[in-house]
Write a protein that holds these residues in place. Structure first.
Motif, short mmCIF file in Angstrom:
data_model
loop_
_atom_site.label_atom_id
_atom_site.label_comp_id
_atom_site.label_asym_id
_atom_site.label_seq_id
_atom_site.Cartn_x
_atom_site.Cartn_y
_atom_site.Cartn_z
N ASP A 52 66.58 22.18 70.99
CA ASP A 52 66.07 21.14 70.09
C ASP A 52 65.53 19.95 70.88
N LYS A 53 66.26 19.55 71.92
CA LYS A 53 65.79 18.44 72.76
C LYS A 53 64.49 18.80 73.45
N SER A 54 64.36 20.03 73.87
CA SER A 54 63.11 20.48 74.49
C SER A 54 61.96 20.42 73.50
N PHE A 55 62.22 20.85 72.28
CA PHE A 55 61.19 20.81 71.25
C PHE A 55 60.73 19.38 70.99
N PHE A 56 61.69 18.46 70.84
CA PHE A 56 61.32 17.08 70.56
C PHE A 56 60.67 16.40 71.76
N ALA A 57 61.03 16.83 72.97
CA ALA A 57 60.33 16.32 74.16
C ALA A 57 58.88 16.78 74.14
N LEU A 58 58.66 18.00 73.73
CA LEU A 58 57.30 18.52 73.62
C LEU A 58 56.50 17.74 72.57
N VAL A 59 57.11 17.49 71.44
CA VAL A 59 56.45 16.71 70.39
C VAL A 59 56.14 15.31 70.92
N GLY A 60 57.06 14.75 71.69
CA GLY A 60 56.83 13.44 72.29
C GLY A 60 55.62 13.45 73.20
N CYS A 61 55.44 14.53 73.95
CA CYS A 61 54.26 14.66 74.81
C CYS A 61 52.98 14.69 73.99
N VAL A 62 53.02 15.44 72.91
CA VAL A 62 51.84 15.54 72.04
C VAL A 62 51.48 14.16 71.50
N ILE A 63 52.50 13.42 71.07
CA ILE A 63 52.27 12.08 70.53
C ILE A 63 51.74 11.15 71.62
N ALA A 64 52.35 11.20 72.79
CA ALA A 64 51.94 10.31 73.90
C ALA A 64 50.51 10.57 74.34
N GLU A 65 50.10 11.83 74.34
CA GLU A 65 48.74 12.16 74.75
C GLU A 65 47.72 11.65 73.74
N GLY A 66 48.12 11.54 72.48
CA GLY A 66 47.26 10.98 71.46
C GLY A 66 46.06 11.82 71.08
N SER A 67 46.01 13.05 71.51
CA SER A 67 44.85 13.90 71.23
C SER A 67 44.99 14.68 69.92
N VAL A 68 46.18 14.63 69.32
CA VAL A 68 46.43 15.35 68.08
C VAL A 68 46.62 14.33 66.96
N PRO A 69 45.91 14.50 65.86
CA PRO A 69 46.05 13.56 64.74
C PRO A 69 47.50 13.52 64.22
N ALA A 70 47.91 12.36 63.75
CA ALA A 70 49.28 12.16 63.27
C ALA A 70 49.65 13.18 62.20
N ASP A 71 48.73 13.51 61.32
CA ASP A 71 49.04 14.48 60.27
C ASP A 71 49.37 15.85 60.84
N ASP A 72 48.69 16.23 61.91
CA ASP A 72 48.96 17.51 62.56
C ASP A 72 50.31 17.51 63.25
N VAL A 73 50.68 16.38 63.85
CA VAL A 73 52.00 16.26 64.47
C VAL A 73 53.08 16.35 63.40
N ALA A 74 52.87 15.66 62.29
CA ALA A 74 53.84 15.71 61.18
C ALA A 74 53.96 17.13 60.64
N GLU A 75 52.86 17.83 60.54
CA GLU A 75 52.89 19.21 60.07
C GLU A 75 53.68 20.10 61.02
N MET A 76 53.47 19.90 62.33
CA MET A 76 54.19 20.67 63.33
C MET A 76 55.70 20.40 63.22
N LEU A 77 56.05 19.13 63.05
CA LEU A 77 57.46 18.79 62.92
C LEU A 77 58.08 19.44 61.68
N SER A 78 57.40 19.40 60.56
CA SER A 78 57.97 19.98 59.34
C SER A 78 57.99 21.49 59.40
N LYS A 79 57.04 22.06 60.10
CA LYS A 79 56.97 23.52 60.19
C LYS A 79 58.02 24.11 61.12
N TYR A 80 58.29 23.43 62.23
CA TYR A 80 59.14 24.02 63.27
C TYR A 80 60.50 23.36 63.46
N SER A 81 60.75 22.25 62.80
CA SER A 81 62.07 21.62 63.02
C SER A 81 62.97 21.84 61.84
#
Length: 81
Positions: A52-81
C-alpha cells in the motif's frame, strides 16, 4: 504515462518493492515450516501495508510530476485503492 521519471523516487520505490518481495518469501517459508497462523497473518498484514505504501508513493510521483490531470489521478486512486 511514464511511471517514475525522478531517479531518487524510482530508486526508493524499487527498494520498497524489494523489501516487500523479501517479506513475501519469508511468509512462504513460514507456511512451509507450518508456523503459527497468527504469525503468518501478521506478516501478510505487514506486506500488504508495505505494498500500500508503495502504491501511494507511486501516486505521489504521478502528482509531483504534474503530467497527469487531477481527475485521472483521482480515478486511479478510486480504481486501485
Amino acid at each position: 504515462m511514464t511511471i517514475v521519471r525522478d531517479a531518487e523516487r524510482k530508486r526508493s520505490l524499487i527498494l520498497r518493492l524489494k523489501r516487500a518481495e523479501g517479506q513475501v518469501r519469508g511468509i512462504q517459508k513460514l507456511i512451509e515450516t507450518e508456523a503459527d497462523c497468527e504469525k503468518v497473518a501478521q506478516q501478510l498484514a505487514a506486506v500488504r501495508k508495505a505494498l500500500d505504501k508503495s502504491f501511494f508513493a507511486l501516486v505521489g510521483c504521478v502528482i509531483a510530476e504534474g503530467s497527469v490531470p487531477a481527475d485521472d489521478v483521482a480515478e486511479m486512486l478510486s480504481k486501485y485503492s
